[in-house]
Design an enzyme around this catalytic site. Structure first.
Site, PDB file in Angstrom:
ATOM      1  N   LYS A   2       0.901  -1.228  -0.124  1.00  0.00           N
ATOM      2  CA  LYS A   2       0.162   0.102  -0.141  1.00  0.00           C
ATOM      3  C   LYS A   2       1.057   1.150   0.118  1.00  0.00           C
ATOM      4  O   LYS A   2       1.943   1.160   0.366  1.00  0.00           O
ATOM      5  CB  LYS A   2      -0.778   0.087   1.245  1.00  0.00           C
ATOM      6  CG  LYS A   2      -2.018  -1.030   1.115  1.00  0.00           C
ATOM      7  CD  LYS A   2      -2.972  -1.159   2.371  1.00  0.00           C
ATOM      8  CE  LYS A   2      -3.853  -2.252   2.351  1.00  0.00           C
ATOM      9  NZ  LYS A   2      -5.288  -1.952   3.154  1.00  0.00           N
ATOM     10  N   TYR A  60     -12.382  -2.030  -4.004  1.00  0.00           N
ATOM     11  CA  TYR A  60     -12.791  -2.292  -2.880  1.00  0.00           C
ATOM     12  C   TYR A  60     -14.358  -2.311  -2.652  1.00  0.00           C
ATOM     13  O   TYR A  60     -14.890  -1.581  -1.705  1.00  0.00           O
ATOM     14  CB  TYR A  60     -12.252  -1.360  -1.679  1.00  0.00           C
ATOM     15  CG  TYR A  60     -10.777  -1.714  -1.137  1.00  0.00           C
ATOM     16  CD1 TYR A  60     -10.725  -2.651  -0.409  1.00  0.00           C
ATOM     17  CD2 TYR A  60      -9.718  -0.842  -1.472  1.00  0.00           C
ATOM     18  CE1 TYR A  60      -9.262  -3.043   0.136  1.00  0.00           C
ATOM     19  CE2 TYR A  60      -8.297  -1.183  -0.898  1.00  0.00           C
ATOM     20  CZ  TYR A  60      -8.298  -2.353  -0.177  1.00  0.00           C
ATOM     21  OH  TYR A  60      -7.144  -2.776   0.333  1.00  0.00           O
ATOM     22  N   PHE A  92     -15.808   3.465   6.691  1.00  0.00           N
ATOM     23  CA  PHE A  92     -14.372   4.033   6.216  1.00  0.00           C
ATOM     24  C   PHE A  92     -14.248   4.033   5.016  1.00  0.00           C
ATOM     25  O   PHE A  92     -12.842   4.159   4.549  1.00  0.00           O
ATOM     26  CB  PHE A  92     -13.433   2.827   6.930  1.00  0.00           C
ATOM     27  CG  PHE A  92     -13.597   1.387   6.835  1.00  0.00           C
ATOM     28  CD1 PHE A  92     -13.359   0.759   5.491  1.00  0.00           C
ATOM     29  CD2 PHE A  92     -14.354   0.657   7.530  1.00  0.00           C
ATOM     30  CE1 PHE A  92     -13.269  -0.504   5.508  1.00  0.00           C
ATOM     31  CE2 PHE A  92     -14.590  -0.644   7.341  1.00  0.00           C
ATOM     32  CZ  PHE A  92     -13.871  -1.113   6.176  1.00  0.00           C
ATOM     33  N   ARG A 111      -1.912 -14.279   4.297  1.00  0.00           N
ATOM     34  CA  ARG A 111      -2.726 -13.614   5.370  1.00  0.00           C
ATOM     35  C   ARG A 111      -1.864 -13.818   6.630  1.00  0.00           C
ATOM     36  O   ARG A 111      -1.739 -12.854   7.523  1.00  0.00           O
ATOM     37  CB  ARG A 111      -4.061 -14.250   5.474  1.00  0.00           C
ATOM     38  CG  ARG A 111      -4.819 -13.881   4.329  1.00  0.00           C
ATOM     39  CD  ARG A 111      -5.427 -12.512   4.162  1.00  0.00           C
ATOM     40  NE  ARG A 111      -6.305 -12.219   5.274  1.00  0.00           N
ATOM     41  CZ  ARG A 111      -7.118 -10.956   5.393  1.00  0.00           C
ATOM     42  NH1 ARG A 111      -7.076 -10.142   4.048  1.00  0.00           N
ATOM     43  NH2 ARG A 111      -7.851 -10.580   6.243  1.00  0.00           N
ATOM     44  N   ASN A 132      -2.122   0.635   6.817  1.00  0.00           N
ATOM     45  CA  ASN A 132      -1.813  -0.696   7.211  1.00  0.00           C
ATOM     46  C   ASN A 132      -0.809  -1.758   6.295  1.00  0.00           C
ATOM     47  O   ASN A 132      -0.700  -2.881   6.349  1.00  0.00           O
ATOM     48  CB  ASN A 132      -2.762  -1.720   7.970  1.00  0.00           C
ATOM     49  CG  ASN A 132      -4.146  -2.188   6.686  1.00  0.00           C
ATOM     50  OD1 ASN A 132      -3.830  -1.505   5.641  1.00  0.00           O
ATOM     51  ND2 ASN A 132      -4.890  -2.822   7.470  1.00  0.00           N
ATOM     52  N   HIS A 190      -1.972  -5.239   1.433  1.00  0.00           N
ATOM     53  CA  HIS A 190      -3.496  -6.023   1.041  1.00  0.00           C
ATOM     54  C   HIS A 190      -3.009  -7.324   1.001  1.00  0.00           C
ATOM     55  O   HIS A 190      -2.078  -7.680   0.182  1.00  0.00           O
ATOM     56  CB  HIS A 190      -4.373  -5.233   0.151  1.00  0.00           C
ATOM     57  CG  HIS A 190      -5.109  -5.923  -0.418  1.00  0.00           C
ATOM     58  ND1 HIS A 190      -6.352  -6.408   0.225  1.00  0.00           N
ATOM     59  CD2 HIS A 190      -5.366  -7.158  -1.592  1.00  0.00           C
ATOM     60  CE1 HIS A 190      -7.173  -7.268  -0.561  1.00  0.00           C
ATOM     61  NE2 HIS A 190      -6.499  -7.619  -1.924  1.00  0.00           N
ATOM     62  N   GLU A 196      -9.527 -10.704  -7.995  1.00  0.00           N
ATOM     63  CA  GLU A 196      -8.522  -9.476  -7.676  1.00  0.00           C
ATOM     64  C   GLU A 196      -7.330  -9.586  -8.674  1.00  0.00           C
ATOM     65  O   GLU A 196      -6.991  -8.605  -9.191  1.00  0.00           O
ATOM     66  CB  GLU A 196      -8.042  -9.525  -6.224  1.00  0.00           C
ATOM     67  CG  GLU A 196      -9.177  -9.234  -5.184  1.00  0.00           C
ATOM     68  CD  GLU A 196      -8.710  -9.205  -3.902  1.00  0.00           C
ATOM     69  OE1 GLU A 196      -9.693  -8.953  -3.122  1.00  0.00           O
ATOM     70  OE2 GLU A 196      -7.555  -9.410  -3.495  1.00  0.00           O
TER      71      GLU A 196
HETATM   72  P1  RTP Z   1      -7.346  -5.735   3.179  1.00  0.00           P
HETATM   73  O1  RTP Z   1      -8.519  -5.967   2.268  1.00  0.00           O
HETATM   74  O2  RTP Z   1      -6.731  -4.365   2.888  1.00  0.00           O
HETATM   75  O3  RTP Z   1      -6.174  -6.680   2.736  1.00  0.00           O
HETATM   76  O4  RTP Z   1      -7.374  -5.716   4.741  1.00  0.00           O
HETATM   77  P2  RTP Z   1      -8.443  -6.904   5.691  1.00  0.00           P
HETATM   78  O5  RTP Z   1      -8.824  -8.002   4.610  1.00  0.00           O
HETATM   79  O6  RTP Z   1      -7.515  -7.229   6.545  1.00  0.00           O
HETATM   80  O7  RTP Z   1      -9.382  -6.124   6.155  1.00  0.00           O
HETATM   81  P3  RTP Z   1     -10.993  -5.453   5.290  1.00  0.00           P
HETATM   82  O8  RTP Z   1     -12.164  -5.817   6.118  1.00  0.00           O
HETATM   83  O9  RTP Z   1     -11.145  -6.182   3.953  1.00  0.00           O
HETATM   84  O10 RTP Z   1     -10.865  -4.039   5.245  1.00  0.00           O
HETATM   85  C1  RTP Z   1      -9.977  -3.306   4.114  1.00  0.00           C
HETATM   86  C2  RTP Z   1      -9.251  -2.443   4.347  1.00  0.00           C
HETATM   87  O11 RTP Z   1     -10.213  -1.243   5.162  1.00  0.00           O
HETATM   88  C3  RTP Z   1      -9.560  -0.470   6.207  1.00  0.00           C
HETATM   89  N1  RTP Z   1     -10.422  -0.809   7.445  1.00  0.00           N
HETATM   90  N2  RTP Z   1     -10.581   0.129   8.337  1.00  0.00           N
HETATM   91  N3  RTP Z   1     -11.763   1.625  10.500  1.00  0.00           N
HETATM   92  C4  RTP Z   1     -12.088   0.564  10.307  1.00  0.00           C
HETATM   93  O12 RTP Z   1     -12.746   0.037  11.106  1.00  0.00           O
HETATM   94  C5  RTP Z   1     -11.532  -0.230   9.219  1.00  0.00           C
HETATM   95  N4  RTP Z   1     -11.888  -1.458   8.956  1.00  0.00           N
HETATM   96  C6  RTP Z   1     -11.223  -1.976   7.704  1.00  0.00           C
HETATM   97  C7  RTP Z   1      -8.248  -1.219   6.296  1.00  0.00           C
HETATM   98  O13 RTP Z   1      -6.921  -0.485   6.063  1.00  0.00           O
HETATM   99  C8  RTP Z   1      -8.361  -2.810   5.761  1.00  0.00           C
HETATM  100  O14 RTP Z   1      -7.143  -3.089   5.449  1.00  0.00           O
HETATM  101 MG    MG Z   2      -9.860  -7.564   2.786  1.00  0.00          MG
END
Ligand code: RTP
Ligand code: MG
Length: 143
Positions: free
Chosen positions: A11, A51, A59, A87, A114, A117, A128
């Site tokens: 990122k 996304y 968010f 992961r 963070n 991804h 993706e």
């Molecule tokens: P990613 O898709 O980026 O790999 O991350 P992830 O699966 O661990 O998390 P996901 O639930 O898919 O959320 C995508 C990205 O959105 C941001 N996020 N912010 N403020 C919040 O509560 C919140 N929750 C998610 C994070 O940057 C996350 O990587």
């Molecule tokens: Mg995700």
């Protein structure tokens, strides 16, 4: 377990901090092979499309703004159990919950910025990968 592919993004925060090589090193050390990669600066449309599943989440706008704030590296990783393994290497979404030694534990500043991804399932990985790469851009790694 058969070879599997997953999709990954370094990122904008991690690219800006010069962590591309360190992050690629973690993938390779874990036995994942990079079979496609490129740097690009996502447009708003690309970030919103990528996304799309989070469109209704509070968010979403912050996420799209962050993901378009600078260049990213997108890559396809191949290996045994690649989706789950990536992961595991990444660690928890919120760096506060991510173990030391994981990418987010070591390189992420906040849940919004963070570092990486990674696809969360085989089906999302396929979607993706196709979002960013043609089949011809995926290189066989037989040697
Ligand atoms: P990613 O898709 O980026 O790999 O991350 P992830 O699966 O661990 O998390 P996901 O639930 O898919 O959320 C995508 C990205 O959105 C941001 N996020 N912010 N403020 C919040 O509560 C919140 N929750 C998610 C994070 O940057 C996350 O990587
Ligand atoms: Mg995700």
């Amino acid at each position: 377990m058969a070879l599997e592919r997953t999709f990954s993004i370094v990122k904008p925060d991690a690219v800006a901090k010069n962590h591309i090589g360190a992050i690629y090193h973690r993938f390779e050390s874990a036995g994942l092979r990079i079979v496609a990669a490129k740097m690009l600066h996502l447009s708003r449309e690309q970030a919103e499309g990528f996304y799309g599943e989070h469109k209704e989440r509070p968010f979403f706008n912050a996420l799209v703004s962050f993901m378009t704030s600078g260049p990213v590296m997108v890559q396809v990783l191949e290996g045994e159990d690649a989706v789950r393994k990536n992961r595991e290497i990444m660690g928890a979404t919120n760096p506060k919950d991510a173990a030391a030694g994981t990418l987010r534990g070591d390189y992420a500043a906040s849940i919004d910025e963070n570092a990486v991804h990674g696809s969360d399932a085989a089906a999302s990985a396929a979607r993706e990968i196709a979002f960013f790469f043609t089949d011809a851009e995926l290189c066989a790694r037989t040697r």
